[in-house]
Design an enzyme around this catalytic site. Structure first.
Site, PDB file in Angstrom:
ATOM      1  CE  LYS A 186      -3.224   3.100   0.861  1.00 37.96           C
ATOM      2  NZ  LYS A 186      -2.324   4.301   0.788  1.00 37.96           N
ATOM      3  CD  GLU A 262      11.403   4.652   9.794  1.00 37.35           C
ATOM      4  OE1 GLU A 262      11.291   5.636  10.572  1.00 37.35           O
ATOM      5  OE2 GLU A 262      11.364   4.735   8.572  1.00 37.35           O
ATOM      6  CB  CYS A 296      11.695   9.435  10.156  1.00 34.77           C
ATOM      7  SG  CYS A 296      12.511   8.106   9.249  1.00 34.77           S
ATOM      8  CD  GLU A 393       9.278  13.221  12.388  1.00 40.25           C
ATOM      9  OE1 GLU A 393      10.189  12.552  11.869  1.00 40.25           O
ATOM     10  OE2 GLU A 393       8.152  12.753  12.641  1.00 40.25           O
TER      11      GLU A 393
END
Length: 492
Positions: A186, A262, A296, A393
């Site tokens: 996906k 992750e 990330c 973040e």
């Protein structure tokens, strides 16, 4: 090379627009379609099939039917398919690079770098396919034999993010293929085209029908939800936000699925007083500006010793302030657009709040007017500890700099986050490296290096940054289950 409108159109026309189910590209149930946009202009690049629940279950049907035969396929055969895929992706580097630039926004030079990085997972796991060792040993008391073998875990759901459209697919598909697992992939709805082209390449490389199925769609829940409830699915691997990862982990408990997560990051970039500042700035540019900061692993907080903070920040601001913003296909572009307006607005809100809290804008600090979702590369100095921008973040080209007093203070600030993916530290003292690294609560540490991701290394984090590892020999283990067979001693 000059990228023409015709070149873009020809490439886009070559990308499959359907769902890949059991080796066939087909329309979505009901004929639904999903528009894919260019973040540099906002225009529609292509319309592809918009898969949903019915399509996802059909893809799992195909994966489940192919699993037994694929698991029995010789490891060398699986490895050779991956090797051919590596060669095909490498041959088509310009196609993959341009496609990523069009749908994600990164400059062509960075996109080419991702092709090299992403292809390496195919080559690495082509070699690892034949090295997934078990063992046969005698029990300590000598009465029995221990036979341990690694078996493919079974059909997997692989969910990839938008920021590295090729590498995040190869990093999951490579070890799954090597281990003998079938898959439903996906891709992210914002950048599905690269995955579509990659799946076509896997077909060309000889991957049997049903082993890799691709269901792109606008609703991730409509695809993942039913699959996670189906007992035929045995693993889910996800790269994305912590919030979504937590929900997937909760959903995975229904069938006690293997999970690899992750998730988010909040990487500290620590510069000690003995660091080579020029090398530290070079590393900071790589750790912060790679992929426009939309990674990330991107350096999110620059923690600089108070005695060198002024010099470091000035050097960094000069370098970041000199970067050229533009469409990734344009010559000389260093920084492309953010992925969408929502992302750009969130970045600007963090910058605005930091300034209100006392930070100083040393470079950039604002949106870029005009079409597309561009943001000025930004450096913020004198960011107070406790500022919101240090806790979240950023996922954009913004470098907030704060200070620390000594080694213990640096470790305390670095660890004061729920995340634990990557950290970076610059020092000339190797003993300090060992002391600090052992105390840092992060899955990966870069020592005088701003980029540490590598197909041969285990990638992953701790705390709210996830669990499991991708890459290295550890990566293939995520796609296998261990079976122990106790055998009566044949010599007894």
């Amino acid at each position: 090379m000059t990228i023409t409108v015709d070149r873009e159109a020809d490439l886009l026309a070559s990308v499959p627009t359907g769902l890949l189910i059991n080796g066939q590209w087909r329309d979505a149930a009901g004929g639904r379609t999903l528009d894919v946009h260019d973040p540099a202009t906002g225009r529609i690049l292509a319309s592809i099939a918009d898969g949903g629940t019915e399509d996802a279950l059909a893809a799992l049907d195909a994966a489940a039917a192919a699993q037994a035969g694929w698991a029995r396929t010789a490891p060398r055969v699986r490895g050779e398919i991956l090797r051919r895929a590596f060669e095909l992706v490498t041959e088509r580097v310009e196609d993959f690079a341009l496609l990523m630039t069009l749908e994600m926004g990164k400059p062509l030079a960075e996109a080419r770098g991702e092709v090299a990085y992403g292809a390496e997972f195919l080559r690495w796991y082509s070699e690892e396919a034949v090295r997934d060792y078990g063992r046969y040993v005698t029990t300590p008391e000598g009465k029995n034999k221990i036979l341990v073998q690694h078996k493919p875990v079974g059909p997997c759901l692989l969910i990839t993010p938008w920021n590295f459209p090729l590498a995040m697919a190869t990093r999951k598909v490579g070890p799954a293929v090597a281990a003998g697992c079938t898959m439903v992939l996906k891709p992210a709805k914002l950048t599905p085209l690269t995955a579509q082209l990659f799946a076509q390449v896997m077909q060309e490389a000889g991957l049997p029908d049903g082993v890799l199925n691709v269901v792109s769609g606008s609703s991730a829940a409509a695809i993942s939800g039913p699959l996670l409830k189906d007992s035929r699915l045995r693993k889910v691997s996800f790269t994305g936000s912590t919030a979504v990862g937590k929900q997937l982990m909760a959903d995975a408990t229904h069938n006690v699925l293997r999970t690899s997560m992750e998730l988010g990051g909040n990487a500290p970039f620590i510069v000690f007083d003995d660091a080579d500042l020029d090398k530290a700035v070079d590393g900071a540019m790589a750790a912060k500006m790679r992929n426009m900061g939309e990674a990330c692993t991107a350096a999110n907080r620059f923690l600089v010793h108070e005695s060198v903070a002024g010099k470091f920040t000035a050097k960094l601001a000069a370098r970041i302030g000199a970067l050229t913003v533009g469409r990734g296909t344009e010559a000389g572009t260093d920084v492309g657009p953010m992925i969408e307006e929502k992302a750009r607005a969130g970045i600007h809100a963090l910058v605005t709040a930091a300034v209100a809290e006392g930070a100083t804008v040393l470079a950039g600090g604002d949106v870029v007017a005009g079409d597309g979702y561009f943001y000025q590369p930004t450096v913020l100095g004198n960011v107070p500890n406790g500022a919101a921008i240090l806790a979240q973040e950023i996922f954009g080209p913004v470098a907030p700099v704060t200070t620390f007093t000594d080694e213990d203070d640096a470790i305390r600030i670095a660890n004061s986050t729920e995340y634990g993916l990557a950290a970076y530290l610059y020092t000339r003292d190797f003993s300090r490296l060992l002391r600090v690294s052992e105390q840092l609560e992060f899955g990966m540490v870069g020592f005088n290096a701003g980029v540490i991701s590598n197909a041969a290394a285990p990638f992953g984090g701790v705390k709210h940054s996830g669990l499991g590892r991708e890459g290295g020999s550890e990566g293939i283990a995520e796609y296998t289950s261990t079976q122990y067979i106790g055998i009566a001693d044949p010599y007894a």
